[in-house]
Scaffold this motif. Structure first.
Motif, PDB file in Angstrom:
ATOM      1  N   MET A 150      14.235 -15.135  34.771  1.00  0.00           N
ATOM      2  CA  MET A 150      13.931 -15.760  33.440  1.00  0.00           C
ATOM      3  C   MET A 150      14.280 -14.765  32.678  1.00  0.00           C
ATOM      4  O   MET A 150      13.582 -13.586  32.665  1.00  0.00           O
ATOM      5  CB  MET A 150      12.439 -16.455  33.377  1.00  0.00           C
ATOM      6  CG  MET A 150      12.134 -17.546  34.241  1.00  0.00           C
ATOM      7  SD  MET A 150      10.325 -18.104  34.477  1.00  0.00           S
ATOM      8  CE  MET A 150      10.000 -18.454  32.635  1.00  0.00           C
ATOM      9  N   ARG A 151      15.093 -15.262  31.628  1.00  0.00           N
ATOM     10  CA  ARG A 151      15.313 -14.371  30.341  1.00  0.00           C
ATOM     11  C   ARG A 151      15.819 -12.990  30.346  1.00  0.00           C
ATOM     12  O   ARG A 151      16.620 -12.797  30.704  1.00  0.00           O
ATOM     13  CB  ARG A 151      14.059 -14.575  29.381  1.00  0.00           C
ATOM     14  CG  ARG A 151      14.262 -14.292  27.807  1.00  0.00           C
ATOM     15  CD  ARG A 151      15.237 -14.980  27.004  1.00  0.00           C
ATOM     16  NE  ARG A 151      15.351 -14.618  25.720  1.00  0.00           N
ATOM     17  CZ  ARG A 151      16.532 -15.045  24.857  1.00  0.00           C
ATOM     18  NH1 ARG A 151      17.248 -16.078  25.334  1.00  0.00           N
ATOM     19  NH2 ARG A 151      16.535 -14.629  23.369  1.00  0.00           N
ATOM     20  N   THR A 152      14.570 -12.028  30.331  1.00  0.00           N
ATOM     21  CA  THR A 152      14.969 -10.679  30.257  1.00  0.00           C
ATOM     22  C   THR A 152      15.203 -10.193  31.591  1.00  0.00           C
ATOM     23  O   THR A 152      15.524  -9.062  31.815  1.00  0.00           O
ATOM     24  CB  THR A 152      14.179  -9.885  29.572  1.00  0.00           C
ATOM     25  OG1 THR A 152      12.539 -10.139  30.050  1.00  0.00           O
ATOM     26  CG2 THR A 152      14.065 -10.261  28.117  1.00  0.00           C
ATOM     27  N   ALA A 153      14.858 -10.950  32.539  1.00  0.00           N
ATOM     28  CA  ALA A 153      15.218 -10.608  33.980  1.00  0.00           C
ATOM     29  C   ALA A 153      16.438 -10.208  34.532  1.00  0.00           C
ATOM     30  O   ALA A 153      16.821  -9.453  35.086  1.00  0.00           O
ATOM     31  CB  ALA A 153      14.718 -11.652  35.217  1.00  0.00           C
ATOM     32  N   THR A 154      17.583 -10.426  33.403  1.00  0.00           N
ATOM     33  CA  THR A 154      18.903  -9.665  33.625  1.00  0.00           C
ATOM     34  C   THR A 154      18.835  -8.464  33.491  1.00  0.00           C
ATOM     35  O   THR A 154      19.810  -7.512  33.846  1.00  0.00           O
ATOM     36  CB  THR A 154      19.913 -10.674  32.396  1.00  0.00           C
ATOM     37  OG1 THR A 154      19.645 -10.482  31.256  1.00  0.00           O
ATOM     38  CG2 THR A 154      19.897 -12.145  32.558  1.00  0.00           C
ATOM     39  N   HIS A 155      18.070  -7.792  32.639  1.00  0.00           N
ATOM     40  CA  HIS A 155      17.727  -6.471  32.305  1.00  0.00           C
ATOM     41  C   HIS A 155      16.133  -6.139  32.710  1.00  0.00           C
ATOM     42  O   HIS A 155      15.679  -5.699  32.043  1.00  0.00           O
ATOM     43  CB  HIS A 155      18.029  -6.015  31.033  1.00  0.00           C
ATOM     44  CG  HIS A 155      17.745  -6.875  29.840  1.00  0.00           C
ATOM     45  ND1 HIS A 155      18.227  -8.193  29.681  1.00  0.00           N
ATOM     46  CD2 HIS A 155      16.930  -6.792  28.931  1.00  0.00           C
ATOM     47  CE1 HIS A 155      17.592  -8.747  28.787  1.00  0.00           C
ATOM     48  NE2 HIS A 155      16.879  -7.822  27.914  1.00  0.00           N
ATOM     49  N   ALA A 156      16.172  -6.477  34.002  1.00  0.00           N
ATOM     50  CA  ALA A 156      14.574  -6.300  34.391  1.00  0.00           C
ATOM     51  C   ALA A 156      14.065  -4.893  34.362  1.00  0.00           C
ATOM     52  O   ALA A 156      12.770  -4.492  34.571  1.00  0.00           O
ATOM     53  CB  ALA A 156      14.397  -7.266  35.893  1.00  0.00           C
ATOM     54  N   PHE A 157      15.196  -4.026  34.875  1.00  0.00           N
ATOM     55  CA  PHE A 157      14.859  -2.649  35.248  1.00  0.00           C
ATOM     56  C   PHE A 157      15.497  -1.514  34.445  1.00  0.00           C
ATOM     57  O   PHE A 157      16.873  -1.944  34.074  1.00  0.00           O
ATOM     58  CB  PHE A 157      14.860  -2.269  36.687  1.00  0.00           C
ATOM     59  CG  PHE A 157      14.090  -3.082  37.589  1.00  0.00           C
ATOM     60  CD1 PHE A 157      12.692  -3.045  37.539  1.00  0.00           C
ATOM     61  CD2 PHE A 157      14.566  -4.328  38.304  1.00  0.00           C
ATOM     62  CE1 PHE A 157      11.881  -3.906  38.378  1.00  0.00           C
ATOM     63  CE2 PHE A 157      13.894  -5.117  39.136  1.00  0.00           C
ATOM     64  CZ  PHE A 157      12.660  -5.139  38.945  1.00  0.00           C
ATOM     65  N   ASN A 158      14.802  -0.519  33.916  1.00  0.00           N
ATOM     66  CA  ASN A 158      15.545   0.485  33.294  1.00  0.00           C
ATOM     67  C   ASN A 158      15.021   1.944  33.737  1.00  0.00           C
ATOM     68  O   ASN A 158      13.761   2.203  33.421  1.00  0.00           O
ATOM     69  CB  ASN A 158      15.414   0.427  31.794  1.00  0.00           C
ATOM     70  CG  ASN A 158      16.190   1.492  31.068  1.00  0.00           C
ATOM     71  OD1 ASN A 158      17.202   2.005  31.573  1.00  0.00           O
ATOM     72  ND2 ASN A 158      15.582   1.618  29.680  1.00  0.00           N
ATOM     73  N   TYR A 159      16.039   2.767  34.410  1.00  0.00           N
ATOM     74  CA  TYR A 159      15.376   4.077  35.158  1.00  0.00           C
ATOM     75  C   TYR A 159      15.726   5.000  34.203  1.00  0.00           C
ATOM     76  O   TYR A 159      17.041   5.779  34.422  1.00  0.00           O
ATOM     77  CB  TYR A 159      15.844   4.369  36.550  1.00  0.00           C
ATOM     78  CG  TYR A 159      14.895   3.408  37.317  1.00  0.00           C
ATOM     79  CD1 TYR A 159      14.049   4.058  38.282  1.00  0.00           C
ATOM     80  CD2 TYR A 159      15.313   2.026  37.818  1.00  0.00           C
ATOM     81  CE1 TYR A 159      13.236   3.547  39.131  1.00  0.00           C
ATOM     82  CE2 TYR A 159      14.462   1.354  38.591  1.00  0.00           C
ATOM     83  CZ  TYR A 159      13.341   2.032  39.253  1.00  0.00           C
ATOM     84  OH  TYR A 159      12.732   1.434  40.119  1.00  0.00           O
ATOM     85  N   GLU A 160      15.122   5.593  33.299  1.00  0.00           N
ATOM     86  CA  GLU A 160      15.099   6.626  32.434  1.00  0.00           C
ATOM     87  C   GLU A 160      14.456   8.018  32.857  1.00  0.00           C
ATOM     88  O   GLU A 160      14.688   9.141  32.718  1.00  0.00           O
ATOM     89  CB  GLU A 160      14.797   6.612  31.115  1.00  0.00           C
ATOM     90  CG  GLU A 160      16.260   5.381  30.499  1.00  0.00           C
ATOM     91  CD  GLU A 160      15.953   5.408  29.017  1.00  0.00           C
ATOM     92  OE1 GLU A 160      14.663   5.516  28.470  1.00  0.00           O
ATOM     93  OE2 GLU A 160      16.789   4.652  28.350  1.00  0.00           O
ATOM     94  N   ARG A 161      13.078   7.784  33.342  1.00  0.00           N
ATOM     95  CA  ARG A 161      11.938   8.675  33.718  1.00  0.00           C
ATOM     96  C   ARG A 161      12.475   9.316  35.080  1.00  0.00           C
ATOM     97  O   ARG A 161      12.409  10.591  35.047  1.00  0.00           O
ATOM     98  CB  ARG A 161      10.669   7.928  33.821  1.00  0.00           C
ATOM     99  CG  ARG A 161      10.308   7.528  32.505  1.00  0.00           C
ATOM    100  CD  ARG A 161       9.074   6.389  32.565  1.00  0.00           C
ATOM    101  NE  ARG A 161       8.471   5.929  31.489  1.00  0.00           N
ATOM    102  CZ  ARG A 161       8.935   4.663  30.970  1.00  0.00           C
ATOM    103  NH1 ARG A 161      10.019   3.916  31.519  1.00  0.00           N
ATOM    104  NH2 ARG A 161       8.425   4.197  30.238  1.00  0.00           N
ATOM    105  N   ASN A 162      12.888   8.822  35.910  1.00  0.00           N
ATOM    106  CA  ASN A 162      13.155   9.045  37.266  1.00  0.00           C
ATOM    107  C   ASN A 162      14.789   8.634  37.859  1.00  0.00           C
ATOM    108  O   ASN A 162      14.622   7.678  38.500  1.00  0.00           O
ATOM    109  CB  ASN A 162      12.013   8.615  38.186  1.00  0.00           C
ATOM    110  CG  ASN A 162      12.431   9.374  39.680  1.00  0.00           C
ATOM    111  OD1 ASN A 162      12.839  10.306  39.984  1.00  0.00           O
ATOM    112  ND2 ASN A 162      11.624   8.534  40.566  1.00  0.00           N
ATOM    113  N   PRO A 163      15.702   9.014  37.192  1.00  0.00           N
ATOM    114  CA  PRO A 163      17.064   8.531  37.553  1.00  0.00           C
ATOM    115  C   PRO A 163      17.409   8.814  39.216  1.00  0.00           C
ATOM    116  O   PRO A 163      18.229   8.268  39.592  1.00  0.00           O
ATOM    117  CB  PRO A 163      17.820   9.316  36.546  1.00  0.00           C
ATOM    118  CG  PRO A 163      17.148  10.406  36.011  1.00  0.00           C
ATOM    119  CD  PRO A 163      15.489  10.069  36.258  1.00  0.00           C
TER     120      PRO A 163
END
Length: 351
Positions: A150-163
């Motif tokens: 649903m909605r923002t699940a298209t961008h559910a994850f964002n790995y900046e801390r532990n690439p």
């Protein structure tokens, strides 16, 4: 004989009493611990009689903007009380306070429950979960189990801390071969692109795809009138041979009576597809870029989501002519926006 019988009873008693005590100890220590977590870390709804009996749905919330922590309890309750599914709703929790805090991006307790889930409904945004939590989502997908996003699940994850995490490929901007666009594009069909509508000024009028309607697609059963105050998301290129069921037309205003903005093109806002895991297992997917807590005031959007859960579980034959999506009592969702979530609440407060 009486003496021997008496001795046998004494021996039996010496053996059975500790056994019973052990069982009672486990019952009154382990069970309360699980019950304590239910309510403080997640909430569950006991299933009423219905087609969903025997099926378990885990709904994963955690977004900073669209009040998934309010939307998913509503959907979970409808699925349980009106359709018989055993449902559990998970939340983003600040471990220091124990409060639901969608701005805390690194903690969603209870994901281990995906191990015996039949369906995952996910509504998260830019999460970076620790590996010991993320592994349960990964294992679920490797098994080829169904997903409703649903909605923002298209961008559910964002790995900046532990690439360097083994799950960094789930990042919405992933460039890893075979995982371009991360979870959104590879599993749901699209990642974050942009706001096609004017955010905070235009809503979305759902246009039912006429071809799929004529084909009597089960997810569209009883669905006619969809409107929501959130704007239409941009879509560049849907992946995975999707069937678009609903298109989104921007409305010139954030109320159901607002006229559609014919100066803007339409975009897909709900579709079905399949994904194939790295283990070679296939699973059904329903994705929609609608679904904010306010969007769920639309009866037919709730019906679309309920029908989608049946379809994802390959239970389309159980979808009724007009699925019951009634709610107990008034529903007054918080308007979407950053920093505006209800504060100081535990999961039990959302039940």
């Amino acid at each position: 004989m009486e003496h021997n019988l008496y001795q046998n009873k004494k021996v039996f008693g010496k053996k059975i009493v500790p056994l019973i005590a052990g069982i009672l100890f486990l019952t009154f220590t382990c069970l309360p611990r699980a019950q304590a977590q239910q309510g403080t870390e997640w909430i569950s709804y006991n299933p009423a009689d219905g087609p969903g009996n025997g099926k378990r749905v885990v709904l994963v919330s955690g977004d900073e903007e669209y009040r998934s922590e309010e939307a998913l309890p509503v959907l979970g309750e409808i699925l349980a009380k009106q359709h018989g599914f055993d449902t559990t709703v998970l939340f983003a929790i600040d471990p220091e306070t124990g409060h639901v805090d969608p701005e805390h991006q690194t903690n969603i307790p209870g994901l281990e429950q995906l191990r015996d889930a039949d369906l995952m409904v996910i509504f998260t945004r830019f999460r970076e979960l620790p590996d010991e939590q993320m592994k349960y989502i990964h294992e679920y997908l490797q098994a080829g189990k169904p997903v409703v996003g649903m909605r923002t699940a298209t961008h559910a994850f964002n790995y900046e801390r532990n690439p360097d995490s083994p799950y960094a490929k789930y990042d919405f901007g992933s460039e890893e071969k075979g995982w371009e666009g991360g979870f959104g594009r590879q599993i749901l069909g699209e990642t974050w692109i942009d706001h096609h509508g004017v955010h905070g000024k235009e809503g979305t009028r759902g246009l039912i795809d006429g071809i799929k309607e004529r084909e009597e697609h089960p997810v569209l059963q009883g669905v006619r009138d969809i409107w929501g105050p959130t704007d239409v998301y941009g879509v560049r290129e849907l992946q995975g041979d999707p069937d678009v069921l609903v298109w989104g037309q921007s409305t010139s205003g954030m109320n159901p009576e607002a006229e559609v903005n014919l100066d803007k093109s339409i975009m897909p806002v709900a579709w079905t597809k399949e994904y194939t895991s790295e283990a070679g297992n296939r699973g059904r997917v329903f994705a929609t870029t609608m679904g904010a807590a306010e969007d769920l005031e639309s009866e037919d959007l709730r019906r679309l989501l309920v029908n989608a859960c049946y379809w994802a579980l390959q239970m389309e034959d159980d979808i009724s002519e007009k699925s019951d999506v009634s709610m107990d009592g008034p529903y007054k969702p918080t308007m979407f926006g950053f920093g505006d979530h209800q504060k100081g609440l535990t999961p039990a407060d959302f039940k």
